[in-house]
Write a protein that holds these residues in place. Structure first.
Motif, PDB file in Angstrom:
ATOM      1  N   LEU A 330       0.825  -1.202   0.000  1.00 30.93           N
ATOM      2  CA  LEU A 330       0.000   0.000   0.000  1.00 30.93           C
ATOM      3  C   LEU A 330       0.860   1.254   0.000  1.00 30.93           C
ATOM      4  O   LEU A 330       0.653   2.174  -0.810  1.00 30.93           O
ATOM      5  N   VAL A 331       1.828   1.314   0.900  1.00 34.22           N
ATOM      6  CA  VAL A 331       2.671   2.506   1.006  1.00 34.22           C
ATOM      7  C   VAL A 331       3.509   2.694  -0.245  1.00 34.22           C
ATOM      8  O   VAL A 331       3.610   3.808  -0.783  1.00 34.22           O
ATOM      9  N   GLU A 332       4.099   1.618  -0.745  1.00 40.02           N
ATOM     10  CA  GLU A 332       4.909   1.721  -1.959  1.00 40.02           C
ATOM     11  C   GLU A 332       4.071   2.212  -3.136  1.00 40.02           C
ATOM     12  O   GLU A 332       4.517   3.039  -3.934  1.00 40.02           O
ATOM     13  N   ARG A 333       2.847   1.705  -3.233  1.00 38.05           N
ATOM     14  CA  ARG A 333       1.956   2.107  -4.321  1.00 38.05           C
ATOM     15  C   ARG A 333       1.584   3.585  -4.206  1.00 38.05           C
ATOM     16  O   ARG A 333       1.574   4.321  -5.206  1.00 38.05           O
ATOM     17  N   MET A 334       1.289   4.031  -2.997  1.00 38.49           N
ATOM     18  CA  MET A 334       0.932   5.425  -2.800  1.00 38.49           C
ATOM     19  C   MET A 334       2.083   6.359  -3.151  1.00 38.49           C
ATOM     20  O   MET A 334       1.893   7.380  -3.826  1.00 38.49           O
ATOM     21  N   ILE A 335       3.272   6.012  -2.699  1.00 36.15           N
ATOM     22  CA  ILE A 335       4.432   6.873  -2.949  1.00 36.15           C
ATOM     23  C   ILE A 335       4.771   6.897  -4.433  1.00 36.15           C
ATOM     24  O   ILE A 335       5.083   7.958  -5.000  1.00 36.15           O
ATOM     25  N   ALA A 336       4.678   5.746  -5.090  1.00 32.44           N
ATOM     26  CA  ALA A 336       4.952   5.702  -6.532  1.00 32.44           C
ATOM     27  C   ALA A 336       3.935   6.538  -7.297  1.00 32.44           C
ATOM     28  O   ALA A 336       4.297   7.303  -8.204  1.00 32.44           O
ATOM     29  N   GLU A 337       2.661   6.406  -6.938  1.00 32.85           N
ATOM     30  CA  GLU A 337       1.612   7.171  -7.608  1.00 32.85           C
ATOM     31  C   GLU A 337       1.788   8.667  -7.357  1.00 32.85           C
ATOM     32  O   GLU A 337       1.655   9.493  -8.280  1.00 32.85           O
ATOM     33  N   ALA A 338       2.114   9.028  -6.122  1.00 28.65           N
ATOM     34  CA  ALA A 338       2.326  10.441  -5.808  1.00 28.65           C
ATOM     35  C   ALA A 338       3.505  10.997  -6.598  1.00 28.65           C
ATOM     36  O   ALA A 338       3.450  12.117  -7.117  1.00 28.65           O
ATOM     37  N   GLY A 339       4.573  10.207  -6.710  1.00 28.77           N
ATOM     38  CA  GLY A 339       5.736  10.653  -7.468  1.00 28.77           C
ATOM     39  C   GLY A 339       5.416  10.883  -8.932  1.00 28.77           C
ATOM     40  O   GLY A 339       5.874  11.868  -9.539  1.00 28.77           O
ATOM     41  N   GLU A 340       4.631   9.987  -9.509  1.00 26.30           N
ATOM     42  CA  GLU A 340       4.245  10.143 -10.915  1.00 26.30           C
ATOM     43  C   GLU A 340       3.403  11.403 -11.119  1.00 26.30           C
ATOM     44  O   GLU A 340       3.591  12.140 -12.090  1.00 26.30           O
ATOM     45  N   ILE A 341       2.492  11.657 -10.193  1.00 32.86           N
ATOM     46  CA  ILE A 341       1.622  12.830 -10.320  1.00 32.86           C
ATOM     47  C   ILE A 341       2.434  14.116 -10.190  1.00 32.86           C
ATOM     48  O   ILE A 341       2.292  15.043 -10.991  1.00 32.86           O
TER      49      ILE A 341
END
Length: 354
Positions: A330-341
């Motif tokens: 969950l955390v890895e997915r959130m951080i990756a998505e935030a970085g892309e945005i």
């Protein structure tokens, strides 16, 4: 992703797993901490000995910082603060504003004080008393909640105080994290999203009930304890709302007695806690008694798996969550998505510092 929150607490990512009664135990808290978030133990449903044991267990599972959430108005709040200090806990989180004296005692011991608040004036008060940060929960959040949406409450508080503000209520992915940072928050806090992970000890049947819910299945009711309480709408909730006062009180007495036996609290202390709950609120004594009933209703679902006998506190995000990742996923997915945005924003640089 470095923000004022990560620097203050010493975590890798600006994400907080909130202290949910019967849910935020050592397994979930240590998993969140190992994932780089701040895990927070829920102590209100634990005896003092259980809290000591839980702190020891978390420390055996992780070297990362973690916190403990407690009720500032509890009769034994001072004893619980001592457990936090003696156990080397990094963060003390409060469901209600702690006193100036409790804040001072914790800060003197090097503990970060981070109360949860639901109004601008409460944030201003605890900031003036020395709180290091605040968690701001908008109306979308689960459990006891207010009427002001996060998108309105958050910027009010960010503008009012000069300490890190953590946004809660309505967050479940990287998009929400970026939005919170854009509002000026130093991170996000999530309850329902961490409840719905594979590391959560909530029974599978209960998790399935959450996953099946739509946004229309999440309601706010006063039928449980007289206070606005956001939860999944179930047949039990419907029944409580239809019940007369006498029938509700009979149920409350029975379950409050069960909580007394389970928690080790005496009736006198439960009455003191009830008086503290009543203070400043327009609650009848029957509603105070109903409030003592709430922990057992939550336990019935969150521990015993009885969705027919218990209530399920839930943020509105329960209606849009569809999977059960581990805390790390969950955390890895959130951080990756935030970085892309952030990387796709016009003029955005490579840095993700906040």
């Amino acid at each position: 992703m470095e923000t004022a929150l990560t620097r203050l607490v010493g975590i890798r990512y600006p994400i907080v797993q909130t202290g949910m009664g019967w849910v935020a135990g050592p397994r979930l808290v240590s998993a969140a901490a190992n994932a780089g978030a701040l895990g927070i133990l829920a102590s209100a449903t634990m005896t003092l000995d259980q809290l000591r044991a839980a702190v020891r267990e978390v420390r055996s599972r992780t070297d990362a910082p973690f916190g403990v959430n407690l009720r500032a108005d509890a009769g034994d709040a001072g004893d619980r603060v001592s457990v936090i200090i003696d156990g080397g806990v990094r963060v003390a989180s409060f469901a209600l504003a702690p006193s100036r004296e409790l804040i001072g005692e914790l800060k003197e011991a090097g503990v970060v004080v981070m109360p949860s608040i639901g109004a601008r004036r409460h944030a201003e008060k605890v900031a003036a008393w020395g709180a290091d940060a605040v968690i701001v929960q908008g109306a979308e959040g689960g459990g006891h909640t207010g009427e002001v949406a996060t998108t309105v409450l958050l910027p009010q508080v960010v503008d009012a105080v000069r300490i890190p503000v953590v946004a809660a209520g309505g967050f479940f992915d990287g998009r929400g994290l970026v939005a919170a940072l854009a509002y000026g928050a130093a991170g996000v806090a999530m309850g329902t999203r961490f409840l719905l992970t594979s590391d959560s000890t909530v029974p599978d049947a209960v998790k399935a009930r959450y996953l099946a819910a739509t946004v229309r299945d999440v309601t706010v009711t006063r039928a449980v304890d007289g206070l606005p309480h956001r939860m999944l709408r179930t047949e039990l909730v419907d029944s409580l709302e239809r019940s007369g006062r006498t029938r509700a009180l009979v149920r409350a007495v029975r379950r409050a007695a069960g909580f007394r036996r389970l928690s080790g609290l005496g009736w006198r202390q439960m009455v003191r806690d009830g008086l503290a709950l009543k203070h400043g609120k327009e609650l009848s004594w029957s509603q105070v008694l109903l409030a003592a009933n709430t922990p057992m209703l939550l336990k019935s679902a969150m521990v015993d798996g009885r969705t027919d006998l218990g209530v399920m506190a839930a943020g509105q995000v329960a209606g849009v969550i569809e999977d059960l990742p581990s805390c790390a996923e969950l955390v890895e997915r959130m951080i990756a998505e935030a970085g892309e945005i952030i990387g796709a924003l016009p003029g955005a640089g490579a840095s993700m510092r906040g």
